[in-house]
Design a protein around this motif. Structure first.
Motif, short mmCIF file in Angstrom:
data_model
loop_
_atom_site.label_atom_id
_atom_site.label_comp_id
_atom_site.label_asym_id
_atom_site.label_seq_id
_atom_site.Cartn_x
_atom_site.Cartn_y
_atom_site.Cartn_z
N ARG A 24 -36.16 32.85 77.11
CA ARG A 24 -36.37 32.49 78.52
C ARG A 24 -36.48 30.96 78.67
NH1 ARG A 24 -40.38 31.25 81.76
NH2 ARG A 24 -42.00 31.42 80.19
N LEU A 25 -37.25 30.32 77.76
CA LEU A 25 -37.42 28.86 77.83
C LEU A 25 -36.09 28.14 77.60
CD1 LEU A 25 -40.81 28.50 75.91
CD2 LEU A 25 -40.41 28.03 78.34
N VAL A 26 -35.29 28.66 76.67
CA VAL A 26 -33.99 28.04 76.39
C VAL A 26 -33.14 28.01 77.65
CG1 VAL A 26 -31.79 28.44 75.17
CG2 VAL A 26 -33.95 28.53 73.91
N GLU A 27 -33.14 29.14 78.36
CA GLU A 27 -32.33 29.22 79.56
C GLU A 27 -32.91 28.37 80.69
OE1 GLU A 27 -30.29 32.60 82.43
OE2 GLU A 27 -31.38 33.20 80.61
N ALA B 260 -31.19 33.56 60.54
CA ALA B 260 -30.67 34.69 61.32
C ALA B 260 -31.31 34.79 62.71
CB ALA B 260 -30.89 36.00 60.56
N ILE B 261 -32.63 34.63 62.78
CA ILE B 261 -33.30 34.82 64.07
C ILE B 261 -32.88 33.74 65.06
CG2 ILE B 261 -35.55 34.77 65.22
CD1 ILE B 261 -36.67 36.09 62.61
N ALA B 262 -32.88 32.48 64.59
CA ALA B 262 -32.49 31.37 65.47
C ALA B 262 -31.04 31.54 65.91
CB ALA B 262 -32.68 30.04 64.75
N GLU B 263 -30.18 31.99 64.97
CA GLU B 263 -28.76 32.17 65.32
C GLU B 263 -28.57 33.28 66.34
OE1 GLU B 263 -26.99 32.56 61.44
OE2 GLU B 263 -26.83 30.36 61.21
N THR B 264 -29.40 34.32 66.25
CA THR B 264 -29.31 35.40 67.24
C THR B 264 -29.68 34.90 68.63
OG1 THR B 264 -29.85 37.00 65.53
CG2 THR B 264 -30.17 37.71 67.81
N ILE B 265 -30.79 34.16 68.71
CA ILE B 265 -31.19 33.63 70.02
C ILE B 265 -30.10 32.70 70.56
CG2 ILE B 265 -32.87 32.19 71.24
CD1 ILE B 265 -34.95 33.02 69.22
N ALA B 266 -29.57 31.85 69.68
CA ALA B 266 -28.56 30.87 70.12
C ALA B 266 -27.31 31.58 70.62
CB ALA B 266 -28.22 29.92 68.97
N SER B 267 -26.87 32.62 69.89
CA SER B 267 -25.61 33.24 70.33
C SER B 267 -25.82 34.04 71.61
CB SER B 267 -24.99 34.08 69.20
OG SER B 267 -25.68 35.29 69.07
N GLU B 268 -27.01 34.64 71.77
CA GLU B 268 -27.27 35.35 73.03
C GLU B 268 -27.35 34.40 74.21
OE1 GLU B 268 -30.63 37.96 72.49
OE2 GLU B 268 -29.48 39.30 71.16
#
Ligand SMILES: [Zn+2]
Length: 290
Positions: free
Chosen positions: A222-225, A241-249
């Motif tokens: 939410r904060l990223v957006e 993996a976790i950071a990459e998942t958030i980034a790709s979403e």
């Protein structure tokens, strides 16, 4: 075999002691940035052994019996109290008299309660605290080995000048940025954020091995957006993996910001100063600094 190694060590110790100073100082450090300080300040007069091997997450460190032995044999143990329970235990049981706790030399940052509380061990990401720790180490080495006190002090002045240069480069480089939110997989950058007026948003906590909750992942997304974050930083020793998942979403980039917990082939530099400067380049690019 043991005899040969013993002879080599004895010869090395005899050489490193210098004229009339006796045996070299045996200095044990807990984590890479302290090892770097120790080798810079001690030079050839000090035999440095670092407990966290390259590539090992220092937060998870376990000590072998041989390492516990090196702690008990050390003249000085330079470590960050509260960071690595195995080191705290070994020092408390084997080396109370030779302990030099960085937490007694600099004030460690308090972690906000909503981010886990306690103290933040990652003081090396603040060049000013590193300079204070450097002087504390020089003073202790001068006590242990008075014959080389002038050399330790001269080496410390060179280290402090290097750290001041890094601090100045950060202050200038991060003065004018389009983005001041710093989203990181491992929340190791609180000192950096405090120093240079950034806001750290950590996916996992101060301990790189803690698993983020689904609620935390949703909050970070939410904060990223909401804040228009364009880059999520991963760390070198942490599974991306976790950071990459958030980034790709979220449709944003990832980049590496190295918490300097060890130097490996994957590090963006070969030593403390070069990784600090590589991190600054990564930050000025990602945060759109002019
Ligand atoms: Zn860490």
């Amino acid at each position: 075999m043991v005899g040969a190694v013993g002879a080599v060590l004895a010869a090395a110790t005899a050489c490193s002691g210098g004229a009339g100073t006796g045996d070299g100082v045996r200095l044990v450090t807990s984590v890479y940035p302290l090892e770097w300080l120790a080798t810079q300040i001690g030079g050839e007069d000090v035999l440095v052994t670092n407990l966290t091997e390259p590539g090992v997450d220092p937060h998870d460190l376990e000590l072998s019996p041989r390492q516990v032995g090196s702690v008990s044999d050390a003249d000085v143990v330079f470590y960050i109290g509260g960071m690595q329970p195995a080191v705290d235990d070994a020092v408390g049981q084997q080396a109370a008299g030779s302990a030099l706790d960085v937490a007694g030399l600099v004030e460690l940052r308090q972690v906000p309660d909503d981010a886990g509380g306690g103290t933040d061990p990652h003081m090396w990401l603040d060049p000013e605290r590193m300079a204070t720790a450097a002087q504390g180490l020089a003073d202790r080495l001068a006590e242990a080995d008075p014959g080389n006190a002038a050399a330790y002090q001269a080496n410390t002045e060179a280290v402090v000048a290097e750290l001041t240069g890094i601090d100045d480069a950060y202050a200038t480089g991060l003065a004018e940025c389009g983005q001041r939110d710093l989203v990181v997989s491992h929340a190791a950058f609180g000192y950096l954020a405090d120093n240079y007026d950034l806001e750290q948003i950590g996916v996992t906590g101060i301990e790189s091995n803690s698993e983020p909750s689904p609620a935390r992942l949703a909050e970070v997304a939410r904060l990223v957006e909401e804040r228009g974050v364009e880059t999520i930083f991963t760390a070198t020793l942490v599974d991306p993996a976790i950071a990459e998942t958030i980034a790709s979403e979220a449709g944003v980039e990832t980049a590496v910001l190295d918490p300097l917990e060890g130097i490996t082939d994957a590090s963006p530099g070969t030593d403390y100063p070069s990784v600090m400067r590589a991190n600054l380049d990564a930050l000025t690019t990602a945060l759109d600094c002019s």
